[in-house]
Scaffold this motif. Structure first.
Motif, PDB file in Angstrom:
ATOM      1  N   GLU A 248      72.453  19.542  52.105  1.00 24.98           N
ATOM      2  CA  GLU A 248      72.652  20.716  51.092  1.00 24.98           C
ATOM      3  C   GLU A 248      72.469  21.815  51.846  1.00 24.98           C
ATOM      4  OE1 GLU A 248      72.562  20.581  47.854  1.00 24.98           O
ATOM      5  OE2 GLU A 248      72.768  18.388  47.754  1.00 24.98           O
ATOM      6  N   LEU A 249      72.042  21.904  53.034  1.00 23.25           N
ATOM      7  CA  LEU A 249      71.939  23.169  53.789  1.00 23.25           C
ATOM      8  C   LEU A 249      73.524  23.722  53.899  1.00 23.25           C
ATOM      9  CD1 LEU A 249      69.017  22.935  56.267  1.00 23.25           C
ATOM     10  CD2 LEU A 249      69.050  24.425  54.152  1.00 23.25           C
ATOM     11  N   GLN A 250      74.293  22.731  54.225  1.00 24.44           N
ATOM     12  CA  GLN A 250      75.749  23.114  54.594  1.00 24.44           C
ATOM     13  C   GLN A 250      76.408  23.953  53.625  1.00 24.44           C
ATOM     14  OE1 GLN A 250      76.593  22.342  57.532  1.00 24.44           O
ATOM     15  NE2 GLN A 250      74.671  21.493  57.743  1.00 24.44           N
ATOM     16  N   LYS A 251      75.715  24.116  52.327  1.00 26.74           N
ATOM     17  CA  LYS A 251      76.454  24.841  51.354  1.00 26.74           C
ATOM     18  C   LYS A 251      76.127  26.332  51.235  1.00 26.74           C
ATOM     19  CE  LYS A 251      76.171  21.131  48.370  1.00 26.74           C
ATOM     20  NZ  LYS A 251      75.424  20.316  47.038  1.00 26.74           N
ATOM     21  N   LEU A 252      75.127  26.735  52.347  1.00 23.59           N
ATOM     22  CA  LEU A 252      74.649  28.110  52.321  1.00 23.59           C
ATOM     23  C   LEU A 252      74.773  28.815  53.727  1.00 23.59           C
ATOM     24  CD1 LEU A 252      70.573  27.184  51.509  1.00 23.59           C
ATOM     25  CD2 LEU A 252      72.481  28.035  49.885  1.00 23.59           C
TER      26      LEU A 252
ATOM     27  N   CYS B 177      60.755  13.690  57.774  1.00 25.05           N
ATOM     28  CA  CYS B 177      60.506  13.461  56.667  1.00 25.05           C
ATOM     29  C   CYS B 177      61.626  12.515  55.892  1.00 25.05           C
ATOM     30  CB  CYS B 177      60.329  14.606  56.056  1.00 25.05           C
ATOM     31  SG  CYS B 177      61.756  15.866  56.116  1.00 25.05           S
ATOM     32  N   LYS B 178      61.250  12.011  54.798  1.00 25.71           N
ATOM     33  CA  LYS B 178      62.087  11.062  54.062  1.00 25.71           C
ATOM     34  C   LYS B 178      63.383  11.536  53.602  1.00 25.71           C
ATOM     35  CE  LYS B 178      59.404  11.038  49.948  1.00 25.71           C
ATOM     36  NZ  LYS B 178      60.478  11.294  48.891  1.00 25.71           N
ATOM     37  N   ASP B 179      63.345  12.936  53.045  1.00 25.64           N
ATOM     38  CA  ASP B 179      64.570  13.513  52.588  1.00 25.64           C
ATOM     39  C   ASP B 179      65.456  14.173  53.522  1.00 25.64           C
ATOM     40  OD1 ASP B 179      64.287  12.363  50.096  1.00 25.64           O
ATOM     41  OD2 ASP B 179      62.693  14.016  49.494  1.00 25.64           O
ATOM     42  N   ALA B 180      64.952  14.160  54.806  1.00 27.44           N
ATOM     43  CA  ALA B 180      65.617  15.163  55.871  1.00 27.44           C
ATOM     44  C   ALA B 180      67.307  15.051  55.863  1.00 27.44           C
ATOM     45  CB  ALA B 180      65.220  14.529  57.263  1.00 27.44           C
ATOM     46  N   GLU B 181      67.623  13.907  55.787  1.00 24.86           N
ATOM     47  CA  GLU B 181      69.385  13.985  55.614  1.00 24.86           C
ATOM     48  C   GLU B 181      69.745  14.560  54.471  1.00 24.86           C
ATOM     49  OE1 GLU B 181      71.210  10.104  56.146  1.00 24.86           O
ATOM     50  OE2 GLU B 181      69.826   9.784  58.109  1.00 24.86           O
ATOM     51  N   LYS B 182      69.380  14.555  53.418  1.00 21.71           N
ATOM     52  CA  LYS B 182      69.551  14.985  52.219  1.00 21.71           C
ATOM     53  C   LYS B 182      69.438  16.554  52.218  1.00 21.71           C
ATOM     54  CE  LYS B 182      68.817  15.299  47.095  1.00 21.71           C
ATOM     55  NZ  LYS B 182      67.601  14.902  45.980  1.00 21.71           N
ATOM     56  N   ILE B 183      68.350  17.074  52.663  1.00 18.99           N
ATOM     57  CA  ILE B 183      68.103  18.548  52.935  1.00 18.99           C
ATOM     58  C   ILE B 183      69.197  18.884  53.796  1.00 18.99           C
ATOM     59  CG2 ILE B 183      66.531  20.112  53.941  1.00 18.99           C
ATOM     60  CD1 ILE B 183      64.353  18.436  52.965  1.00 18.99           C
ATOM     61  N   GLU B 184      69.466  18.272  55.026  1.00 15.97           N
ATOM     62  CA  GLU B 184      70.368  18.878  55.868  1.00 15.97           C
ATOM     63  C   GLU B 184      71.826  18.992  55.025  1.00 15.97           C
ATOM     64  OE1 GLU B 184      69.804  20.211  58.871  1.00 15.97           O
ATOM     65  OE2 GLU B 184      67.570  19.881  58.122  1.00 15.97           O
TER      66      GLU B 184
ATOM     67  N   ASN C  44      71.337  39.108  47.371  1.00 21.49           N
ATOM     68  CA  ASN C  44      70.525  38.916  46.281  1.00 21.49           C
ATOM     69  C   ASN C  44      68.935  38.289  46.708  1.00 21.49           C
ATOM     70  OD1 ASN C  44      71.535  36.404  46.673  1.00 21.49           O
ATOM     71  ND2 ASN C  44      72.145  36.135  44.540  1.00 21.49           N
ATOM     72  N   ALA C  45      68.926  38.356  47.914  1.00 26.90           N
ATOM     73  CA  ALA C  45      67.492  37.640  48.467  1.00 26.90           C
ATOM     74  C   ALA C  45      67.336  36.252  48.159  1.00 26.90           C
ATOM     75  CB  ALA C  45      66.310  38.435  47.934  1.00 26.90           C
ATOM     76  N   GLN C  46      68.414  35.634  48.353  1.00 23.36           N
ATOM     77  CA  GLN C  46      68.531  33.928  48.427  1.00 23.36           C
ATOM     78  C   GLN C  46      68.165  33.653  49.858  1.00 23.36           C
ATOM     79  OE1 GLN C  46      68.532  32.160  45.777  1.00 23.36           O
ATOM     80  NE2 GLN C  46      68.383  34.160  44.652  1.00 23.36           N
ATOM     81  N   PRO C  47      67.748  32.655  50.136  1.00 26.69           N
ATOM     82  CA  PRO C  47      67.403  31.959  51.263  1.00 26.69           C
ATOM     83  C   PRO C  47      68.692  31.537  52.306  1.00 26.69           C
ATOM     84  CG  PRO C  47      66.960  30.262  49.833  1.00 26.69           C
ATOM     85  CD  PRO C  47      67.056  31.468  49.201  1.00 26.69           C
ATOM     86  N   ASP C  48      68.660  31.763  53.513  1.00 35.06           N
ATOM     87  CA  ASP C  48      69.677  31.014  54.200  1.00 35.06           C
ATOM     88  C   ASP C  48      69.449  29.820  54.630  1.00 35.06           C
ATOM     89  OD1 ASP C  48      67.646  31.661  56.258  1.00 35.06           O
ATOM     90  OD2 ASP C  48      68.739  33.152  57.432  1.00 35.06           O
TER      91      ASP C  48
END
Length: 253
Positions: free
Chosen positions: A152-156, A143-150, A164-168
């Motif tokens: 952002e995930l480093q902050k989680l 998908c075109k936003d894969a690198e951006k998504i990955e 508080n039921a936030q996603p991992d």
């Protein structure tokens, strides 16, 4: 795309029938290689029945992989020599199978002449098998936003949902990709039943289901039935029409 069902999977090598049931269950199937390569997983190997022996592994080699190497960055060994060896092994073990003449040309087509990435081999073979089985699902590679998504995930947190039921990370990856494809219905293999919370998905307006393969069997060349072998074994012994019926043998949880 809001009404369309989405599934996301790593690109497996000639995967078992449950993988193709998942493809059948959705409208968009995303092959995702921006995650860590797992040694001794299903990325570059699977299982077939060897004559007079039982299930054995077959596949292609990868060069030494360091911890944390993404699937997309794994260097592989696959040229004409490796392709011919794979086809020879398949021919030797299945030439007496009931649907060999129907299936072997499909396997030849499914193995590219050469490949430099895992996605080139597995994406191509999965698409060819899906076409042979007349699966109408749209199969996409990345998908075109894969690198951006990955990034952002480093902050989680890596594992486990926050208090508080936030996603991992695993959950947020799926939710972010669902958002990119404007999909509000995500379907996962049954193995994720203990990993993902329907409550968290619902909070983000995404419906969550799991594909559960129902009990099945078919005649194999061995006297004992061995389940969950490569789709090659299913096609060789059952043929296209019967395999299409097996694709329907699942339920959504």
């Amino acid at each position: 795309m809001q009404g369309q069902k989405l599934a996301i999977m790593q690109p497996y090598f000639f995967p078992y029938i449950g993988y193709f049931q998942l493809i059948t269950a959705v409208d968009i199937f995303l092959l995702y290689d921006q995650v860590d390569y797992i040694t001794r997983g299903w990325i570059n190997r699977n299982r077939l029945l060897e004559v007079n022996r039982g299930p054995v592994y077959f596949g292609f080699e990868v060069e030494h992989v360091h911890s944390g190497t993404l699937i997309r960055d794994v260097r592989i060994k696959f040229a004409d020599k490796e392709r011919r060896k794979l086809l020879k092994d398949i021919y030797h073990n299945y030439r007496r199978a009931a649907f060999f003449d129907e299936t072997y040309p499909v396997i030849e087509k499914a193995l590219p002449d050469t490949a430099s990435t895992i996605l080139q081999i597995n994406g191509h073979s999965i698409s060819v098998i899906a076409q042979h089985l007349e699966i109408a699902t749209t199969i996409l590679s990345g998908c075109k936003d894969a690198e951006k998504i990955e990034q952002e995930l480093q902050k989680l947190p890596e594992d486990g949902a926050a208090a508080n039921a936030q996603p991992d990370r695993k959950t947020q990856r799926i939710l972010s990709i669902c958002k990119e494809f404007e999909s509000r219905h995500y379907i996962n293999p049954i193995g994720g039943l203990q990993l993902y919370s329907a409550e968290i998905f619902q909070k983000y307006d995404v419906k969550l289901n799991f594909v559960q393969t129902l009990p099945y069997s078919y005649a194999q060349l061995s006297g004992q039935f061995h389940k969950d072998l490569s789709i090659i074994d299913v096609l060789m012994n059952s043929g296209r029409v019967a395999t299409q019926l097996l694709l329907k043998q699942y339920t959504l949880l």
